[in-house]
Design an enzyme around this catalytic site. Structure first.
Site, PDB file in Angstrom:
ATOM      1  N   HIS A  30       0.858  -1.185   0.000  1.00  0.00           N
ATOM      2  CA  HIS A  30       0.000   0.000   0.000  1.00  0.00           C
ATOM      3  C   HIS A  30       0.892   1.233   0.000  1.00  0.00           C
ATOM      4  O   HIS A  30       1.862   1.314   0.763  1.00  0.00           O
ATOM      5  CB  HIS A  30      -0.919  -0.003   1.213  1.00  0.00           C
ATOM      6  N   HIS A  42      -2.864   9.156   1.272  1.00  0.00           N
ATOM      7  CA  HIS A  42      -2.897   7.974   0.408  1.00  0.00           C
ATOM      8  C   HIS A  42      -4.303   7.781  -0.146  1.00  0.00           C
ATOM      9  O   HIS A  42      -5.248   8.454   0.254  1.00  0.00           O
ATOM     10  CB  HIS A  42      -2.409   6.732   1.163  1.00  0.00           C
ATOM     11  N   CYS A 148      -3.556   2.933  -5.361  1.00  0.00           N
ATOM     12  CA  CYS A 148      -2.766   3.739  -4.433  1.00  0.00           C
ATOM     13  C   CYS A 148      -1.377   4.067  -4.983  1.00  0.00           C
ATOM     14  O   CYS A 148      -0.844   5.158  -4.736  1.00  0.00           O
ATOM     15  CB  CYS A 148      -2.650   3.023  -3.085  1.00  0.00           C
TER      16      CYS A 148
END
Length: 256
Positions: A30, A42, A148
């Site tokens: 991530h 994010h 992401c």
């Protein structure tokens, strides 16, 4: 930075860094932009647009953070969220995404989604993009074209792929698609290669070539877009605009 790991300590982080952490026993990573003050911006999948439980949805909750009251801040209908560093990495390690790497270093990396040939813009520009998108959104999450990593890559470079189907700028997505594609394309070569080792070598080679060719720093179908023009370019309105339109549609008397 090593070829196998890009782990960094908290004291090494600088505002504007593109960082990532692994989830689900290193199954995927991530990504986000460290903006300073122990905060990360994010991009997550919205629960409303997910058919299944998503491991990142819990990042959207501010009530789970006892340290920072603004941890989990986001606008309605936006997947861009501000989290503290602890909530972002959870129990994982911090990895620094590398920019401007040489072709040899890029190809030597075991995993995709760890580096790019593209050069990063100055930190102030990177942070401006991240904070602007926190206030205006980044459209809908798409695991292959707008995830992401794509968010963090855009914040760092201002580059987006031109319209059309296919893989976005994410190295992770390229690796996921490239591996089975390479295996498929190399299968006719089994008749010409006498050993399974030879087939595996060709497949691995095609996988690395595909990952290199789809890197945002190499491909030719990318353009630089100012963050203020990004919504128009990608075909979505800001989160505030969507919220107003949805409210007016559900409350016609109040809207008048």
């Amino acid at each position: 930075m090593g070829l196998l790991t890009n782990i960094v300590g908290r004291s090494e982080l600088k505002p504007g860094d593109h960082i990532y952490t692994y989830r689900a026993a290193f199954a995927y990573s991530h990504h986000g932009i460290f903006v300073g003050g122990s905060k990360v911006v994010h991009f997550n999948r919205l629960q409303a647009f997910s058919d299944a439980a998503d491991d990142e949805i819990s990042d959207l909750s501010s009530s789970s953070c006892p340290t920072f009251p603004d941890c989990g801040f986001k606008l309605p209908n936006s997947g861009v969220v501000l989290s503290c560093l602890d909530c972002f990495i959870r129990d994982g390690s911090i990895h620094n995404f590398e920019y401007g790497v040489s072709p040899s270093v890029f190809l030597a990396k075991v995993r995709g989604g760890t580096c790019t040939r593209a050069v990063s813009d100055p930190p102030d520009t990177v942070i401006h993009r991240a904070m602007y998108l926190l206030q205006n959104g980044f459209g809908n999450y798409n695991v292959f074209r707008q995830n992401c990593e794509d968010f963090a890559l855009y914040c760092k470079t201002g580059l987006v792929t031109v319209d059309g189907p296919g893989v976005g700028s994410s190295g992770q997505a390229s690796s996921v698609i490239g591996a089975p594609l390479a295996a498929l394309l190399s299968s006719p070569l089994k008749l010409l290669i006498p050993s399974t080792v030879g087939v595996a070598t060709v497949t691995a080679g095609m996988h690395y070539v595909n990952r290199y060719a789809t890197d945002i720093g190499v491909r030719s179908d990318v353009i630089k877009v100012a963050v203020e023009n990004l919504a128009e370019k990608l075909g979505y309105g800001s989160s505030n605009e969507r919220t107003i339109l949805e409210y007016e549609a559900s409350n016609p008397e109040t809207a008048r």
